[in-house]
Write an enzyme that holds these catalytic residues in place. Sequence first.
Site, PDB file in Angstrom:
ATOM      1  N   CYS A  92      -1.342  -4.829  -5.580  1.00  0.00           N
ATOM      2  CA  CYS A  92      -1.333  -6.201  -4.609  1.00  0.00           C
ATOM      3  C   CYS A  92      -2.043  -5.572  -3.525  1.00  0.00           C
ATOM      4  CB  CYS A  92       0.209  -6.581  -4.112  1.00  0.00           C
ATOM      5  SG  CYS A  92       1.280  -5.140  -3.584  1.00  0.00           S
ATOM      6  N   ASP A 103      -2.004   1.250   1.491  1.00  0.00           N
ATOM      7  CA  ASP A 103      -1.115   2.122   2.336  1.00  0.00           C
ATOM      8  C   ASP A 103      -1.229   3.419   1.382  1.00  0.00           C
ATOM      9  OD1 ASP A 103      -0.043   1.384   4.609  1.00  0.00           O
ATOM     10  OD2 ASP A 103       1.013  -0.054   3.707  1.00  0.00           O
ATOM     11  N   GLU A 150       3.487   2.976  -2.445  1.00  0.00           N
ATOM     12  CA  GLU A 150       2.371   3.162  -1.270  1.00  0.00           C
ATOM     13  C   GLU A 150       2.374   4.275  -0.685  1.00  0.00           C
ATOM     14  OE1 GLU A 150       2.420  -0.364   1.086  1.00  0.00           O
ATOM     15  OE2 GLU A 150       4.640  -0.343   1.304  1.00  0.00           O
TER      16      GLU A 150
HETATM   17  C1  PEP Z   1      -0.683  -2.248   0.604  1.00  0.00           C
HETATM   18  O1  PEP Z   1      -0.372  -1.358   1.346  1.00  0.00           O
HETATM   19  O2  PEP Z   1      -1.609  -2.194  -0.363  1.00  0.00           O
HETATM   20  C2  PEP Z   1       0.029  -3.708   0.685  1.00  0.00           C
HETATM   21  C3  PEP Z   1      -0.248  -4.538  -0.022  1.00  0.00           C
HETATM   22  O3  PEP Z   1       0.804  -3.843   1.763  1.00  0.00           O
HETATM   23  P1  PEP Z   1       0.506  -4.207   3.112  1.00  0.00           P
HETATM   24  O4  PEP Z   1      -1.245  -4.466   3.142  1.00  0.00           O
HETATM   25  O5  PEP Z   1       0.894  -5.428   3.553  1.00  0.00           O
HETATM   26  O6  PEP Z   1       0.590  -2.927   3.904  1.00  0.00           O
HETATM   27 MG    MG Z   2       1.564  -1.668   2.598  1.00  0.00          MG
END
Ligand code: PEP
Ligand code: MG
Length: 556
Positions: free
Chosen positions: A519, A472, A448
């Site tokens: 994700c 991110d 990320e």
């Molecule tokens: C992302 O950054 O895509 C991620 C799945 O983590 P979060 O949204 O919790 O930062």
């Molecule tokens: Mg993230």
Amino acid sequence: MTFSVHGISVGQGLGGAANGVATGRAVKIVSSRTNVAHYFITADQVQAELDRVRIARDAAVREMMSASKEAPQELSAIMDVHLMLLQDETLADGVRHFIEERHYNAEWALGAQLEVIAAQFDEVHDPYMRERKRDLEQVVERLIAQLTDARPQRAFIQQDHSQHESLILIAHDLSPADMIHFKGDVFSGFVTDVGGKTSHTAIVARSMGIPAIVGAKSASHLVRHDDWVIVDADAGVLIVDPTTDILAQYQQKQSDGLVAWQAHLANQSKNAMPAALLADDGTAITVLANIELPSDAAAALAAGAQGIGLFRTEFLFMGRAELPDEDEQYAAYRDVVLAMKGLPVTIRTIDIGADKPLDARHGYADSQPNPALGLRAIRWCLAEPAMFLTQLRALLRAAVHGRIEVLIPMLAHESEIKQCLLMLERARLQMGALDVPYGEIGLGAMIEVPAAALIVPIFLKYFDFLSIGSNDLTQYTLAVDRADESVAHLYDAMHPAVQFLIESTIKQCNAAGKPISVCGEIAGDESHTQSLLAMGLRRFSMHPTQMANFRRAIKK
Ligand code: PEP
Ligand code: MG
């Protein structure tokens, strides 16, 4: 007078269906006061709740009277004003109304009546009156403090609200921790003045399958408590005080959506195991779930998830005075493993920071100059080794009940990877020394940070699998704060630079034969499905509420 406010649509209707529409009465919540409980009481609790307010008010009056005796003259004049406001009938009558008629708990009723009176003060353009508004806020805060002292634990909103009108929450801002407390199904829609499409508050709203709009700038100023409002999350528009015709049209749209969703649920439970999804080349597509709380595992299973692709464990840590200890964490992780009945479970280590701060009482550096680039996620964990070791031990213990894939967020440096491995070894040694049984885990990293996406071969040397955190990755590649509505138009996961990093990560993982998933929010967003498939992605992790639509899109 009907008017509309535009914002960024983040929610969707039930099941991610097109009918992202909710109608209801506005409930305004000021974020500083969301730290107190908001819940409905039952009719037979009304008197007790009125008594709580009376006792809190008497205690506050006594406290102020004794403080006022010792205060210097200038201060005692202010205290007299506060005393007067404390005993003012407008406040008391309004609070009584919200408790008796709407069945709000005492803290909620106080906050709601404060909004009503504050709006009246705002209409008067007199500096003296503005000062009085601040006085009133302080008085209400004092009362709420009295109430919360007497009952410190936060309550979840009650599930059963069938006797109440549908409610829409309107706030300037809501922290993800506040939002998670509203997972009790009370509100039919959410609107906030601030926030971006992938801010964590928006993500939680999306996981609830509730129409929501963020970045609606001045909504919380323009809407009054109890106004009828329509959240049209398809269009990103909030309609305030609609005519009866407009309201009826939207109510029809809302109930059509509900009927379609219920039909879908009935169909889903008939086919307990959804048919396998195949890509054009005949390879299998795996649909995994993103969850925030252990209790979400049930919804993941019900939606046909083939495992958990991301359990955001930081939600266990936010909005509370005491961080969860090893046993509490162990129980939470074990519960998810057991609930998933042998399906793969990916648990991410705590990703605190940026728009997911810990409670201020922990002294977590809220005031970092640039929290998204600061001591966040794995950086914080490595700076707090005792906390990190506690989590690792809890994860290893829970793995006795079934293999866990542990996922580390926000890595960028090889040295951080090596430190993580050492910490894991230390956690194992600690448990070995104490003769505590522990199980097998797999280890994965989130991609990320652009730096990580540019050194995938190094990550592949150490990890069993990778998962792309596109939320991110987009934020850091484009240098656009994902939670800031003023730059939301520049936040774009379709940007060629972001797409390049995603594609090259997927291809390198596939070539190395290591599992790779996405994700971030794009995994459940149909507008990205085809391009992700074409890049070679076969593992998608999304909110359970998005799975039905995702499957439909693939089959099409
Ligand atoms: C992302 O950054 O895509 C991620 C799945 O983590 P979060 O949204 O919790 O930062
Ligand atoms: Mg993230």
